[in-house]
Scaffold this active site. Sequence first.
Site, PDB file in Angstrom:
ATOM      1  N   GLN A   1       0.833  -1.212   0.000  1.00  0.00           N
ATOM      2  CA  GLN A   1       0.000   0.000   0.000  1.00  0.00           C
ATOM      3  C   GLN A   1       0.870   1.267   0.000  1.00  0.00           C
ATOM      4  OE1 GLN A   1      -0.083  -2.485   2.137  1.00  0.00           O
ATOM      5  NE2 GLN A   1      -0.190  -1.850   4.277  1.00  0.00           N
TER       6      GLN A   1
ATOM      7  N   GLN B   1      22.729 -11.877   9.798  1.00  0.00           N
ATOM      8  CA  GLN B   1      21.782 -11.632   8.697  1.00  0.00           C
ATOM      9  C   GLN B   1      20.547 -12.510   8.824  1.00  0.00           C
ATOM     10  OE1 GLN B   1      22.253  -8.792   6.647  1.00  0.00           O
ATOM     11  NE2 GLN B   1      23.490  -8.783   8.493  1.00  0.00           N
TER      12      GLN B   1
ATOM     13  N   HIS C   1      17.374 -11.067  10.412  1.00  0.00           N
ATOM     14  CA  HIS C   1      16.492 -10.092   9.763  1.00  0.00           C
ATOM     15  C   HIS C   1      15.094 -10.650   9.555  1.00  0.00           C
ATOM     16  CE1 HIS C   1      18.771  -6.541   8.901  1.00  0.00           C
ATOM     17  NE2 HIS C   1      19.813  -7.270   8.528  1.00  0.00           N
TER      18      HIS C   1
ATOM     19  N   GLU D   1      24.237 -10.688  -1.879  1.00  0.00           N
ATOM     20  CA  GLU D   1      24.111  -9.286  -1.471  1.00  0.00           C
ATOM     21  C   GLU D   1      25.381  -8.861  -0.709  1.00  0.00           C
ATOM     22  OE1 GLU D   1      21.372  -8.627   1.700  1.00  0.00           O
ATOM     23  OE2 GLU D   1      21.131  -6.506   1.242  1.00  0.00           O
ATOM     24  N   HIS D   2      25.728  -9.645   0.316  1.00  0.00           N
ATOM     25  CA  HIS D   2      26.963  -9.378   1.080  1.00  0.00           C
ATOM     26  C   HIS D   2      27.891 -10.565   0.918  1.00  0.00           C
ATOM     27  CE1 HIS D   2      23.710  -7.433   3.484  1.00  0.00           C
ATOM     28  NE2 HIS D   2      24.519  -6.412   3.325  1.00  0.00           N
TER      29      HIS D   2
ATOM     30  N   ASP E   1      26.539  -2.520   7.577  1.00  0.00           N
ATOM     31  CA  ASP E   1      25.118  -2.221   7.806  1.00  0.00           C
ATOM     32  C   ASP E   1      24.938  -0.869   8.488  1.00  0.00           C
ATOM     33  OD1 ASP E   1      24.051  -4.442   6.682  1.00  0.00           O
ATOM     34  OD2 ASP E   1      23.632  -5.497   8.564  1.00  0.00           O
TER      35      ASP E   1
ATOM     36  N   HIS F   1      12.660  14.674 -41.554  1.00  0.00           N
ATOM     37  CA  HIS F   1      13.943  14.848 -40.870  1.00  0.00           C
ATOM     38  C   HIS F   1      14.941  15.501 -41.830  1.00  0.00           C
ATOM     39  CE1 HIS F   1      12.169  12.013 -38.123  1.00  0.00           C
ATOM     40  NE2 HIS F   1      13.254  11.939 -37.351  1.00  0.00           N
TER      41      HIS F   1
HETATM   42  N1  LIG Z   1      18.439  -5.186   1.512  1.00  0.00           N
HETATM   43  C1  LIG Z   1      18.445  -4.259   2.484  1.00  0.00           C
HETATM   44  O1  LIG Z   1      19.153  -3.276   2.440  1.00  0.00           O
HETATM   45  C2  LIG Z   1      17.553  -4.457   3.658  1.00  0.00           C
HETATM   46  C3  LIG Z   1      17.576  -3.564   4.751  1.00  0.00           C
HETATM   47  C4  LIG Z   1      16.687  -3.762   5.779  1.00  0.00           C
HETATM   48  C5  LIG Z   1      15.792  -4.841   5.698  1.00  0.00           C
HETATM   49  N2  LIG Z   1      15.850  -5.682   4.634  1.00  0.00           N
HETATM   50  C6  LIG Z   1      14.916  -6.767   4.467  1.00  0.00           C
HETATM   51  O2  LIG Z   1      13.644  -6.169   4.344  1.00  0.00           O
HETATM   52  C7  LIG Z   1      12.682  -7.055   4.853  1.00  0.00           C
HETATM   53  C8  LIG Z   1      11.814  -6.291   5.821  1.00  0.00           C
HETATM   54  O3  LIG Z   1      10.631  -6.984   6.004  1.00  0.00           O
HETATM   55  P1  LIG Z   1       9.643  -6.660   7.172  1.00  0.00           P
HETATM   56  O4  LIG Z   1       8.513  -7.615   7.061  1.00  0.00           O
HETATM   57  O5  LIG Z   1      10.401  -6.591   8.447  1.00  0.00           O
HETATM   58  O6  LIG Z   1       9.146  -5.166   6.917  1.00  0.00           O
HETATM   59  P2  LIG Z   1       8.338  -4.452   5.713  1.00  0.00           P
HETATM   60  O7  LIG Z   1       8.026  -3.095   6.206  1.00  0.00           O
HETATM   61  O8  LIG Z   1       9.090  -4.543   4.448  1.00  0.00           O
HETATM   62  O9  LIG Z   1       7.029  -5.286   5.540  1.00  0.00           O
HETATM   63  C9  LIG Z   1       6.013  -5.217   6.483  1.00  0.00           C
HETATM   64  C10 LIG Z   1       4.735  -4.741   5.802  1.00  0.00           C
HETATM   65  O10 LIG Z   1       4.302  -5.740   4.875  1.00  0.00           O
HETATM   66  C11 LIG Z   1       2.885  -5.721   4.834  1.00  0.00           C
HETATM   67  N3  LIG Z   1       2.347  -7.077   5.053  1.00  0.00           N
HETATM   68  C12 LIG Z   1       2.630  -7.920   6.079  1.00  0.00           C
HETATM   69  N4  LIG Z   1       1.903  -9.045   5.934  1.00  0.00           N
HETATM   70  C13 LIG Z   1       1.123  -8.897   4.827  1.00  0.00           C
HETATM   71  C14 LIG Z   1       0.165  -9.711   4.151  1.00  0.00           C
HETATM   72  N5  LIG Z   1      -0.152 -10.917   4.614  1.00  0.00           N
HETATM   73  N6  LIG Z   1      -0.399  -9.249   3.035  1.00  0.00           N
HETATM   74  C15 LIG Z   1      -0.062  -8.023   2.536  1.00  0.00           C
HETATM   75  N7  LIG Z   1       0.834  -7.213   3.135  1.00  0.00           N
HETATM   76  C16 LIG Z   1       1.416  -7.645   4.267  1.00  0.00           C
HETATM   77  C17 LIG Z   1       2.387  -4.833   5.922  1.00  0.00           C
HETATM   78  O11 LIG Z   1       1.910  -3.649   5.381  1.00  0.00           O
HETATM   79  C18 LIG Z   1       3.611  -4.549   6.766  1.00  0.00           C
HETATM   80  O12 LIG Z   1       3.597  -3.240   7.228  1.00  0.00           O
HETATM   81  C19 LIG Z   1      13.425  -8.214   5.515  1.00  0.00           C
HETATM   82  O13 LIG Z   1      13.362  -9.314   4.646  1.00  0.00           O
HETATM   83  C20 LIG Z   1      14.843  -7.705   5.649  1.00  0.00           C
HETATM   84  O14 LIG Z   1      15.791  -8.740   5.509  1.00  0.00           O
HETATM   85  C21 LIG Z   1      16.670  -5.487   3.609  1.00  0.00           C
HETATM   86  N1  LIG Z   2      21.692  -6.136   6.432  1.00  0.00           N
HETATM   87  C1  LIG Z   2      20.601  -5.344   5.917  1.00  0.00           C
HETATM   88  C2  LIG Z   2      20.683  -5.347   4.416  1.00  0.00           C
HETATM   89  O1  LIG Z   2      20.574  -6.609   3.924  1.00  0.00           O
HETATM   90  C3  LIG Z   2      20.638  -3.923   6.369  1.00  0.00           C
HETATM   91  C4  LIG Z   2      20.473  -3.705   7.828  1.00  0.00           C
HETATM   92  C5  LIG Z   2      19.804  -2.710   8.459  1.00  0.00           C
HETATM   93  N2  LIG Z   2      19.969  -2.895   9.782  1.00  0.00           N
HETATM   94  C6  LIG Z   2      20.685  -3.930   9.983  1.00  0.00           C
HETATM   95  N3  LIG Z   2      21.002  -4.437   8.782  1.00  0.00           N
HETATM   96 ZN   LIG Z   3      21.742  -6.414   8.545  1.00  0.00          ZN
END
Ligand SMILES: NC(=O)c1ccc[n+]([C@@H]2O[C@H](COP(=O)([O-])OP(=O)(O)OC[C@H]3O[C@@H](n4cnc5c(N)ncnc54)[C@H](O)[C@@H]3O)[C@@H](O)[C@H]2O)c1
Ligand SMILES: N[C@H](CO)Cc1c[nH]c[nH+]1
Ligand SMILES: [Zn+2]
Length: 434
Positions: A190, A258, A261, A326-327, A360, A419
Amino acid sequence: MQILRYETYKQNVAKTEKATQLMQQNLDEQVLEIIRAVQERGDEAALTYTQKFDKADITSLSVSEEEWDRAFDKVKQEQPALFKALTEAAENIRQYQQRTKEEGFQFSPQPGIRLGQKITPLERVGVYVPGGKASYPSTVLMDVIPAVVAGVEQVVITTPPRSDGTIDSVVLTAAKIAGADHVYKIGGAQAVAALAYGTESVPKADKIVGPGSAFVARAKKWVFGDVAIDIIAGPSEICAFADNTVPPSYVAADLLSQAEHAEDATSICVTTDAAYAEEVQKEVERQIPLLERAVIIRESIQTNGKIIICDEEAQAIELINTIAPEHLQLMGERAEEQVEKIKHAGAIFIGPYSSEPLGDYFAGPNHTLPTNGTARFSSPLGVYDFMKKSSTIHYSKERLLDYADTIITIAEAEGLTGHANAIRIRKENNDASS
Ligand SMILES: NC(=O)c1ccc[n+]([C@@H]2O[C@H](COP(=O)([O-])OP(=O)(O)OC[C@H]3O[C@@H](n4cnc5c(N)ncnc54)[C@H](O)[C@@H]3O)[C@@H](O)[C@H]2O)c1
Ligand SMILES: N[C@H](CO)Cc1c[nH]c[nH+]1
Ligand SMILES: [Zn+2]
């Protein structure tokens, strides 16, 4: 944590990829329904989904200035060490990002001809900050600062609210330190839809950046084209290439950092030493119960955790380039030599003391990185993601007349006589006046 020989791992990967494709079909239906609803009903649909998925009963998506200032003052006064750490990290990120800023150029291949490239910041950017399973002030710094360094006019953040309708004060503080203009309490698909199409309260963005859960990543894929997106930064991944000069406890701790997360995070250790693989495995088992997020970690390690034994270094490097993690942590004694051989990785951490969380939180390079093998063709988030380029072309009258016939020849070969005419009209005008 499963130990596999290289050959067995290769066979397993094909199967997993098939499963991922199938799961995404189901996800697409849910995500598209959310995008359509927000596109059609704006704030009302966004608030309904926020109630449904985040259990937050809010009436406004916007974080007010008072709420924001209050959070900032609270963290500054009550958590001075954290405030200082965030400020220091922000400075490191700013310095690193300044160096990635590209300048335009101009050159003159001949007198009377000037060619160039003009680089302009984007005007409106939306940064998605994940907030479901953890709070990410560091992601605020990492994703907002490059946009500010690029000179973006309006940088807004969307992040899911907690069930009490608030946003973590530390996230709000980081948003101010980084220089964001506004924060909205909305997450998931959303939020991506609101930024892509605009709602009564969320302004439409030119580009959406930032990592997130599968819902966020998939929604970004769907709105791409109507709005620009960065990379698909999905669940976190780590791949550690280690030998027996590295304490197994370091490798295990980095893998688990990792895994914590999310359940769908991926942690892989690559080694050429079978006895060492077992030591790492034991360490992983020993450390999991000691960690606060043991339940998430356990599931992540059980599903996506692997120690892969390769026959030799060359095979390990080939495997790493196939995974395109990624890392990547090159931890062993040949780390420096191995860097040159790595073609595909989001960030490369060199040596046993360059532990992934250093990147990070603090070092400066971005932690929003390509995941799921996309490091084969994508780069870390940077200032360049917030700038676009225009070509500039200037020909004097003399130079255009010199090349008029050449240009007309190509235009006529394409059958585009309009042209050709645009060039000819100048040539004939000049012939008549001389
Ligand atoms: N690559 C990066 O730099 C980095 C950095 C931080 C986090 N991450 C990753 O990002 C991800 C974060 O995920 P998260 O879940 O903590 O947060 P998020 O905010 O990405 O997702 C949560 C949201 O997803 C939606 N949601 C949850 N369940 C749902 C459903 N059943 N149907 C529809 N929508 C739904 C809701 O709106 C909720 O607010 C993790 O996988 C983490 O590893 C990556
Ligand atoms: N490792 C994540 C990216 O894959 C980024 C993050 C935020 N806070 C901690 N770690
Ligand atoms: Zn991390």
